[in-house]
Scaffold this active site. Structure first.
Site, short mmCIF file in Angstrom:
data_model
loop_
_atom_site.label_atom_id
_atom_site.label_comp_id
_atom_site.label_asym_id
_atom_site.label_seq_id
_atom_site.Cartn_x
_atom_site.Cartn_y
_atom_site.Cartn_z
N ASN A 137 0.85 -1.19 0.00
CA ASN A 137 0.00 0.00 0.00
C ASN A 137 0.88 1.24 0.00
O ASN A 137 1.23 1.77 1.04
CB ASN A 137 -0.91 -0.02 1.22
CG ASN A 137 -1.96 1.08 1.17
OD1 ASN A 137 -1.98 1.88 0.23
ND2 ASN A 137 -2.82 1.13 2.17
N GLY A 162 -6.04 -2.21 -0.08
CA GLY A 162 -5.38 -0.91 -0.26
C GLY A 162 -4.09 -0.93 -1.05
O GLY A 162 -3.50 0.12 -1.32
N ASP A 164 -1.56 -0.95 -4.20
CA ASP A 164 -1.73 -0.08 -5.37
C ASP A 164 -0.48 -0.03 -6.24
O ASP A 164 0.53 -0.68 -5.95
CB ASP A 164 -2.14 1.32 -4.91
CG ASP A 164 -1.29 1.83 -3.75
OD1 ASP A 164 -0.08 1.49 -3.72
OD2 ASP A 164 -1.83 2.53 -2.86
N ASP A 329 -6.12 -13.65 -20.00
CA ASP A 329 -6.92 -14.41 -19.03
C ASP A 329 -7.90 -15.37 -19.73
O ASP A 329 -8.39 -15.06 -20.81
CB ASP A 329 -7.71 -13.37 -18.21
CG ASP A 329 -8.53 -14.00 -17.11
OD1 ASP A 329 -7.94 -14.63 -16.23
OD2 ASP A 329 -9.77 -13.85 -17.14
N GLU A 358 -3.73 -18.14 -20.78
CA GLU A 358 -4.10 -19.07 -19.70
C GLU A 358 -5.07 -20.12 -20.23
O GLU A 358 -6.20 -19.79 -20.59
CB GLU A 358 -4.77 -18.29 -18.56
CG GLU A 358 -5.25 -19.20 -17.43
CD GLU A 358 -6.34 -18.58 -16.55
OE1 GLU A 358 -6.41 -18.94 -15.38
OE2 GLU A 358 -7.13 -17.75 -17.05
#
Ligand code: CA
Length: 613
Positions: A137, A162, A164, A329, A358
């Site tokens: 964070n 949180g 980032d 993905d 994937e």
């Protein structure tokens, strides 16, 4: 409404007033001069925009096509950009009944030098996979953002914690120092969803970084700073689905934009149907067109405007953020033809770029179907340079966890690697022991650190590009069975006040320090050892709990002897004469000379890594 206005104007004896249209979006917001993809289809969204005609006035830039859909609030405007167009801002005007009803800014940018010839990741690299919300964070002020649906709650394993972009920027030195040369964060684009938004795979704006992660500019800064330290940025792209709170969902660009008419119908996950000559067509359709979950509407890439939107979105991020690779993905769940078109378009623009898909199957023929160069009976022409090596991932975990036997233990790995002939380029695969969707290897092995190290040694020395999941170097464990929220635990030291700090080593247990040092030594060695990038691999059938292979180039070799026995094991060396006779050896991690007699004493549960010259 329009009729009423006209009638009113006539009644009042006035000329028809130009109705102003509020343009909510034009995407992409900009493009670059000198791209091979120089005909850009802009998605324009604004109430009633379809009755207007776009125009612009700029040397080297022309509108060459305008398409409408069944939704009057959209226009698809194709802009052609000449190679000598001048970068800068452009106003696009929309004209209705001779009046300008809307004006919207657009922009042409200059490309970075060498952009088209950027090198993607390959077997010289090692990838560090991070779940950004759980890594560090760096900016507590953005943990919760007013107006967004989910606020931070670090006490909830399935909530936002949180982490980032700023957190990743602060720890590039740590990642590089561990021997990793690529950073793959799971998606950082906006997920303005009411719950589970931390994982990032329910994207609600494909052109916008989630404000709780940072801004687009921060992603670009992360990429630039990482590159300066020898670390490339791999972006996690999702072509198959979006989040249910994506702005499209309240005003679909076309009726066929979302599969199953925009209402939830689950996928059957039957990925074999793509190639199965006996598959019922309805099953194949259920696989590709079904949704993952109702929070993730499934995109219909057969709509040509959506297909172009997704291709351009990928090109935009590569160019904008200076990416060194893409991880795509849920690969096979998207439309098969589109997947080929998408990968082909990206590689046409960036011929040396890298992309990995994937395809979560234990079956190498299911995975190989998607790799560039594969001649498929299905007729599909694939373009992906790389795929995630799920077959080896599954075999590795079985090999490490099972007792040794004729058909258990190392033989899983030995026989799975034997399938490499089905791939056009097995050396380009990405190998991994775990990722953000599995349990961690350490949990899978019930906390057996010595056997865990065997797994890491395998990853660092087998063919392909290794991928490591953040936190495992300090033995983040999580549950033995898959539990996403707990698997993706916070990196120790990523939050101020954490009792232990993986980045500095403060507060780590002896076992954590041991695992971290071993990981660092392995990947640092791998980074400076070309034999581990491009050396041919020759392996010997496992015997008595020991699996031996060599990476070699004809002159030198690396010998890897993985001993799973609890006790020390004498290894007869005669079998390996072709690689060892008359040669000297030293331990790869300590540099100490090692005598090669008729036998080599392998310590219990350990990897012996030798450089042979
Ligand atoms: Ca934050």
């Amino acid at each position: 409404m329009r009729t009423i206005l006209c009638t009113l104007a006539l009644l009042l004896g006035m000329s028809t007033p130009a109705r102003a249209i509020d343009i909510e979006r034009i995407e992409p917001t900009n493009w670059w001069v000198g791209m091979r993809h120089n005909r850009v289809e802009l998605l324009v969204h604004g109430t009633g925009i379809a009755t207007s005609t776009p125009r612009l006035s700029r040397a080297g830039v022309a509108i060459v096509d305008v398409q409408k859909t069944d939704n009057p609030n959209y226009l698809f405007v194709t802009v052609e950009i000449a190679g000598d167009a001048i970068p800068g801002g452009i106003d696009i005007e929309f004209v209705d009944a001779g009046k300008v009803v809307a004006t919207h800014p657009w922009r042409l940018d200059a490309r970075e030098p060498g952009s088209a010839r950027r090198r993607g990741f390959d077997a010289r690299d090692a990838i560090y996979l991070v779940t950004p919300d759980r890594f560090a964070n760096g900016d507590p002020s953005n943990d919760s953002v007013t107006g967004m649906l989910e606020a931070a709650n670090r006490a909830n394993p399935n909530g936002r914690h949180g982490g980032d972009i700023a957190g990743m920027r602060q720890h590039i030195d740590y990642i590089a120092g561990m021997g990793f040369t690529q950073l793959w964060p799971t998606p950082f684009l906006e997920n303005d969803q009411p719950q589970y938004s931390y994982h990032g795979y329910a994207i609600t704006d494909l052109y916008k970084t989630d404000p709780r992660m940072g801004r687009n500019e921060d992603v670009r800064a992360l990429s630039r700073e990482a590159r300066a330290k020898g670390v490339g940025l791999i972006m996690d792209i999702v072509l198959n689905h979006i989040g249910s709170k994506h702005w499209w969902m309240t005003d679909l660009p076309a009726k066929d934009w979302i599969n199953h008419g925009g209402t939830f119908a689950p996928t059957n996950h039957r990925r074999t149907t793509i190639q199965d000559p006996h598959a019922a067509p309805a099953d194949r359709e259920a696989f590709t067109d079904g949704w993952f979950v109702d929070a993730m509407p499934d995109l219909n890439q057969r709509n040509p405007h959506l297909a172009r939107y997704l291709i351009q979105n990928t090109l935009w991020w590569i160019e904008y953020a200076g990416l060194s690779g893409i991880r795509e993905d849920t690969f096979g769940y998207a439309d098969t033809q589109f997947l080929g078109d998408w990968a082909k378009a990206v590689l046409a623009e960036y011929p040396d770029f890298a992309m990995v898909g994937e395809e979560w199957s234990i079956n190498p023929v299911v995975v190989a179907h998607w790799q560039r160069g594969k001649q498929n009976t299905s007729g599909h022409v694939p373009h992906m340079p790389s795929m995630m090596d799920f077959p080896i991932h599954i075999a590795l975990r079985s090999a490490l966890a099972q007792p040794e036997g004729w058909d258990s233990g190392w033989v899983n790995l030995y026989e799975m690697l034997a399938n490499d002939f089905v791939y056009p380029d097995a050396d380009a695969l990405v190998v991994f022991a775990e990722n953000h969707d599995t349990s961690r290897l350490f949990a899978h092995l019930d906390g057996d650190l010595a056997t865990w190290k065997l797994g890491m040694a395998y990853l660092a020395t087998v063919r392909g590009t290794p991928q490591f999941y953040y936190g495992s170097e300090v033995l983040l464990r999580g549950p033995r069975e898959r539990n996403d929220g707990q698997l993706r635990a916070d990196m120790p030291g990523g939050w101020s006040g954490d009792p232990a700090d993986a980045f500095t080593g403060n507060g780590l247990s002896a076992a954590q320090r041991d695992a971290q040092a071993y990981t660092r030594a392995l990947f640092d060695w791998r980074k400076r050892t070309p034999l581990l990038h491009s050396g041919k691999l020759t392996h010997f059938a496992p015997q008595d709990g020991v699996y031996v292979y060599f990476r070699h180039d004809g002159a030198k070799s690396v010998m890897v002897a993985l001993n799973k026995n609890a006790g020390a094991t004498p290894l007869l060396l005669e079998r390996f004469d072709a690689f060892l006779r008359g040669r000297g050896a030293r331990d790869a991690l300590t540099g100490n000379a090692v005598a090669l007699g008729t036998t080599l004493a392998l310590p219990g549960k350990s990897a012996t890594l030798l450089e042979i010259e």
